[in-house]
Write a protein that holds these residues in place. Sequence first.
Motif, PDB file in Angstrom:
ATOM      1  N   PHE A   1       0.787  -1.236   0.000  1.00 12.20           N
ATOM      2  CA  PHE A   1       0.000   0.000   0.000  1.00 12.20           C
ATOM      3  C   PHE A   1       0.819   1.287   0.000  1.00 12.20           C
ATOM      4  CE2 PHE A   1       0.470  -1.340   4.433  1.00 12.20           C
ATOM      5  CZ  PHE A   1       0.924  -0.181   5.052  1.00 12.20           C
ATOM      6  N   VAL A   2       2.081   1.256   0.342  1.00 11.99           N
ATOM      7  CA  VAL A   2       2.867   2.489   0.396  1.00 11.99           C
ATOM      8  C   VAL A   2       3.382   2.846  -1.001  1.00 11.99           C
ATOM      9  CG1 VAL A   2       4.981   3.571   1.256  1.00 11.99           C
ATOM     10  CG2 VAL A   2       3.559   2.219   2.797  1.00 11.99           C
ATOM     11  N   ASP A   3       3.077   4.069  -1.426  1.00 11.24           N
ATOM     12  CA  ASP A   3       3.621   4.604  -2.674  1.00 11.24           C
ATOM     13  C   ASP A   3       4.964   5.251  -2.336  1.00 11.24           C
ATOM     14  OD1 ASP A   3       4.315   5.982  -4.948  1.00 11.24           O
ATOM     15  OD2 ASP A   3       2.351   6.877  -5.276  1.00 11.24           O
ATOM     16  N   VAL A   4       6.048   4.503  -2.539  1.00  7.70           N
ATOM     17  CA  VAL A   4       7.353   5.006  -2.106  1.00  7.70           C
ATOM     18  C   VAL A   4       7.843   6.158  -2.984  1.00  7.70           C
ATOM     19  CG1 VAL A   4       8.069   2.902  -0.934  1.00  7.70           C
ATOM     20  CG2 VAL A   4       8.528   3.152  -3.377  1.00  7.70           C
ATOM     21  N   SER A   5       7.305   6.286  -4.197  1.00  8.75           N
ATOM     22  CA  SER A   5       7.704   7.426  -5.029  1.00  8.75           C
ATOM     23  C   SER A   5       7.257   8.737  -4.385  1.00  8.75           C
ATOM     24  CB  SER A   5       7.121   7.302  -6.437  1.00  8.75           C
ATOM     25  OG  SER A   5       5.718   7.486  -6.440  1.00  8.75           O
ATOM     26  N   LYS A   6       6.122   8.690  -3.681  1.00 11.51           N
ATOM     27  CA  LYS A   6       5.607   9.875  -3.003  1.00 11.51           C
ATOM     28  C   LYS A   6       6.538  10.288  -1.861  1.00 11.51           C
ATOM     29  CE  LYS A   6       1.216   9.824  -2.199  1.00 11.51           C
ATOM     30  NZ  LYS A   6      -0.110   9.549  -1.567  1.00 11.51           N
ATOM     31  N   ILE A   7       7.058   9.302  -1.130  1.00 14.66           N
ATOM     32  CA  ILE A   7       7.980   9.600  -0.031  1.00 14.66           C
ATOM     33  C   ILE A   7       9.310  10.111  -0.583  1.00 14.66           C
ATOM     34  CG2 ILE A   7       9.072   8.705   2.055  1.00 14.66           C
ATOM     35  CD1 ILE A   7       5.997   8.561   2.067  1.00 14.66           C
ATOM     36  N   CYS A   8       9.812   9.434  -1.605  1.00 15.17           N
ATOM     37  CA  CYS A   8      11.128   9.789  -2.146  1.00 15.17           C
ATOM     38  C   CYS A   8      11.140  11.164  -2.799  1.00 15.17           C
ATOM     39  CB  CYS A   8      11.584   8.730  -3.144  1.00 15.17           C
ATOM     40  SG  CYS A   8      12.069   7.173  -2.359  1.00 15.17           S
TER      41      CYS A   8
END
Length: 331
Positions: A285-292
Amino acid sequence: MEMLMTKKNNTPKEILDLIKSSEKIGVISHKNPDGDNIGSTIATVLGIRENLNKNIFGIKVDYFPKDLMFLDTLKNIEEIDEQDLDLLIYVDCGEINRPGDIGEVFRKRAKKTINIDHHKTNDYFADFNYVFPNMSSTCEIVFNLFREFNFEISKEVADALLVGINTDTYRFLYQSSGASTLRVCAELYDLGADKDFIYQQLYQNKNFEVEMFKNKLINRAKLFFNNKVAIIGMFKADFEGTDLTMDMVDDIVNYYRDINGFEVSVLFKELEDNLFKGSVRSKEFVDVSKICKYFNGGGHTRSSGCVIEGDFDFAVNSFLEKLKSEYPNEF
């Protein structure tokens, strides 16, 4: 007033017409190249050269990963002296600065640019763009583009494309590898891609010393949020007195993500004092592109990268803070 960039793709015909009208063409790789970047660079160079007889070459901007040195066609990506170009083609570059300083040098000396990519954070930075974030890899896009061009695809091109698709889908495990991806690979097999040799070189050619070294790094991971997040630190000092390099152990970022209960796995690599490059993976479920994106990075929903200035503890705490702020009900 700053001009807004329109996110619109050009047609295959427009791209082919531009390639046909260009005499000297460079295809540029990116910093820290992976299988998709190397594969799409090789395939683009060879495909255009073999079908259109153009003066085209791959531009090397960084080291080649050791696990891809089995590709004889790597010789088509070289360190090239600065020179004028009719056309510069970016492949697998989510942003214009992905090739670093060398890319900027060649961009300024190119009459036109093409951007072929599959990163969701791509901002359509070139004169001509062909970006499909829903595709598994840039290699899959290049294959489809060559089909639109009615290009003949040689065994060497098929091998390069298969390497890129296979590595960027993590052996077809990522959600982006759908039925169309498998159909493309089936066609590559039919075109002569040596899948058995490629898979053996990529996945059954491990070095014992490297695997033992990975175990040491994995065992010192820091775990957070009731074992939902794992962060591994990799430092320059770890490699002193060894013949190993950081790119030889990059895949440990996947280790904790693949364990039941974990959602996010991060590998922070020390590039220099107080500068860390993060490789980030997620499962559901985590969109890591959003965090990065908060940390000068981006990429894909389940696989992205970033760069954080500061010491290791600062990098860890900064990442966790953004993760929790984006997903307060999960962490």
